[in-house]
Design an enzyme around this catalytic site. Sequence first.
Site, PDB file in Angstrom:
ATOM      1  CG  MET A   1      80.556  -7.592  16.543  1.00 41.70           C
ATOM      2  SD  MET A   1      79.456  -7.192  15.146  1.00 41.70           S
ATOM      3  CE  MET A   1      77.896  -7.079  16.013  1.00 41.70           C
TER       4      MET A   1
ATOM      5  CD  GLU B   1      82.442  -1.359  15.162  1.00 44.37           C
ATOM      6  OE1 GLU B   1      81.311  -1.819  15.388  1.00 44.37           O
ATOM      7  OE2 GLU B   1      82.954  -1.360  14.013  1.00 44.37           O
TER       8      GLU B   1
HETATM    9  N1  PHE Z   1      78.747  -4.795  12.386  1.00 44.71           N
HETATM   10  C1  PHE Z   1      80.153  -4.592  12.238  1.00 44.71           C
HETATM   11  C2  PHE Z   1      80.327  -3.112  11.980  1.00 44.71           C
HETATM   12  O1  PHE Z   1      79.891  -2.562  11.053  1.00 44.71           O
HETATM   13  C3  PHE Z   1      80.785  -5.314  11.121  1.00 44.71           C
HETATM   14  C4  PHE Z   1      80.810  -6.799  11.242  1.00 44.71           C
HETATM   15  C5  PHE Z   1      79.901  -7.557  10.547  1.00 44.71           C
HETATM   16  C6  PHE Z   1      81.738  -7.416  12.044  1.00 44.71           C
HETATM   17  C7  PHE Z   1      79.912  -8.924  10.622  1.00 44.71           C
HETATM   18  C8  PHE Z   1      81.769  -8.779  12.117  1.00 44.71           C
HETATM   19  C9  PHE Z   1      80.868  -9.533  11.406  1.00 44.71           C
HETATM   20  O2  PHE Z   1      80.840  -2.404  12.699  1.00 44.71           O
HETATM   21 ZN    ZN Z   2      78.844  -1.003  11.541  1.00 41.51          ZN
END
Ligand code: PHE
Ligand code: ZN
Length: 849
Positions: free
Chosen positions: A255, A290
């Site tokens: 995340m 990320e």
């Molecule tokens: N946004 C994160 C990613 O794509 C994925 C994610 C979504 C992680 C929801 C945790 C909860 O890198």
């Molecule tokens: Zn992402």
Amino acid sequence: MRDAAPTTIYLKDYTPFGFDVEKVELTFDLHPTKTRVKSRISFVPKPGAPSDMFLDGENLTLVSASIDGTPVHPEVSAEGLTCPVPDAPFLWEAEVEIDPENNTALEGLYMSNGMYCTQCEAQGFRKITYYPDRPDVMSVFTVEINGPHPVLLSNGNVVSTSQGHAVWHDPWPKPAYLFALVAGDLVAHSDSFVTASGRNVDLNLYVRPGDEGKCAFGMRALKASMTWDEEVYGREYDLDLFNIVAVDDFNMGAMENKGLNVFNSSAVLASPETSTDENFLRIEAIIAHEYFHNWTGNRITCRDWFQLCLKEGLTVYRDSQFTSDMRSAPVKRITDVIDLRARQFPEDQGPLAHPVRPESFQEINNFYTATVYEKGAEVIGMLRCLVGAEAYGKALDLYFGRHDGQACTIEDWLKVFEDTTGRDLGQFKRWYSQAGTPRLTVKDAWYNGTYILSFTQNLPASETTPDPQPQVIPILTGLLSPSGQEVVPSQVLEMTQATQSFTFEGLKERPIPSVLRGFSAPVVLESELAAEHTAFLLAHDTDPFNRWEAGRSLARASLLKMITDDAAPDPAYLDGIHAVVGDATLDPAYRALMLNLPGQSDLVKSLCDMGETPDPQAIWDACRAMSHAQAERLQDILPALFDAHQVTEPYEPNADQSGRRSLANAALRLVSLIDGPDRARGQFTSADNMTQQLSALGVLLRINEGTDELEAFEQQWKHDRLVMDKWFGMQVIHADPNETAATATRLTEHPDFNWKNPNRFRAVMGSLAAHHAGFHFADGQSYGLLADWLIRLDPVNPQTTARMCSAFQTWRRYDDARQQKIAAALDRILATPGLSRDTTEMLTRIRGS
Ligand code: PHE
Ligand code: ZN
């Protein structure tokens, strides 16, 4: 308390929040079951703001609330609170109590191995305090943490820190989903990076004591990502500090919280002894992903969750460019397409089909899908293919310049391309609004010197796309002469009509076409071209993707004939791969991919399209027979391939070494079918790295050997949770179809089957679902087993449960007996009292009427 009754949310209903949030101050007094969170939030009503303010909040105990220092008593529901507010700027203060220890859903503030950790995307912040939990509300956060832990972290920069106390300030306005807090007994692997403009950034990778030796690679990948984003996109990092934390209990890969990325430990921790080449590759890509979100996601975020592909499609596209640049572009493209076909196509062609930008949802967590991510990235690749690399670069500069600090939409995204190129992207936008995989049919004609390629596109109607319209399909095409010369180099044929022809003049002889090079659009290509072209392209295509694709087409056609007509494996295919795999001028990783067979569920789809009823066992048997045929045909070169590609230098997870290992291990897999287990045993015993050890073990299990090695492996690695995930998974993956369910059942009884840990749960249940013939074994035991465990996991962790329901998404492709068994399993889960909103939505969509 269970989730509230499902309601459907629509894109068309979007309305902005009535208030601006000027700043947010949070104080956390950490306690395993009684954490107190105080919030001080400065709200500024916008013109026309309502007199009552609604704040999201779930699973919170409200202790007190005040406005401008005067206590208030808001109306509290399961979803949040409503409070009358002044029509001028005001200070909202509230205190809530939360229970991190009993938060097993891993959303909001939770505990993992004694460490506090948060996960707020998409709507987890509302489980921490009352707040307008929506991405278009951006604010500056200051966070105070009180707790007994040596390490107390939040977003941004440190303001002050002392024993048991830390204050953090993030100067960049952000939506609440990017908030993060971590507290624990952690150790840092530290480094630093100097940005292009000369600023120093401190880098830390925080891990549990004992994991220090698994940090070096992740740190290297981070620095490589930072450099790459400066060089390729002109994007510099914007804080003095960048922290990554590894956590064992995590629903996803990682995340992108601002300045404080939280990673599933499987997506960051690595060492040669414990991680495979594939693990290293994945870690490098996720670290990059990320990190790249800092610009595509954080600095420019999404207006609402319908726009999720705005950040995810673009960031996946960027991380795939990164991997292509760091390693081999053709190999990356081929593996991405294998993955797209394995995960996105079934989604796009079944009951879970949705547009890249969905128009409605019940539970947003169910839309972190292969369609949003991977097809979202394909759409960006098509855009770049259509406008060209230079215009793409200009459009991205305009995007960053125009929208920095904003919460944006797909319309904003497309507009920067329109403004850069003068193109009208109205029709292109259908890629975002229409669900389903277009079928593209191609045929050709030759009239004295004129060559014509004719295409037809057809998008099957579906629930979300009842009246499909033609899309813009960039078809990258080259023409070869019969002697293998490229007479017309790659060019983009831009298809916009349902049926369209493209004419080539001035050719001396009838060419052989190579269409959809590099898989320039995510479509199913149906060729009405001469069948012998495929073998020609396998031998001669100058486009590495299409050359590989030709091999795959021959393999598929041959497997289908083996399944339906009991035919023998196609000698033209076997001769073709013999030539390519034996060609020492080609990249070993690429040659290894040539030996790969089409996915078994991919074959199911082909059989359905032919009007056949697929038999999973027959498909399994045909794939086995094909592997044996490959082994026999390549018998003369396999031992030498195995020997010649042994790596004797110290282990490095780079493209060169991992390519050699993948070819050697592909050779080992095949040669062991003929020669038996000795080579694999030798490799298992002598291996000094996990890639060699695990592939040897896999080869042994595949030929029904390896019992002793499994035992030895467990003894060697029982202290290492990430390696043990492999041990659990691989027994299921390599089980015979009739023993898959029993193997999985046995593993669930193992004392280390800690099913509340998503990685461990997925190691067994995800592998069960991934074993096509085992999951669909005729007795239906696997269906029942998965259903049992989904019922058990749902109240503990709805997100991981719901994601795993997609194992059933293709159920309508099977015979009546199987469909009945699956329907019974689905109905049994659906009948569970208190089933989560996540799982209910997934299963209702899959089950249909
Ligand atoms: N946004 C994160 C990613 O794509 C994925 C994610 C979504 C992680 C929801 C945790 C909860 O890198
Ligand atoms: Zn992402």
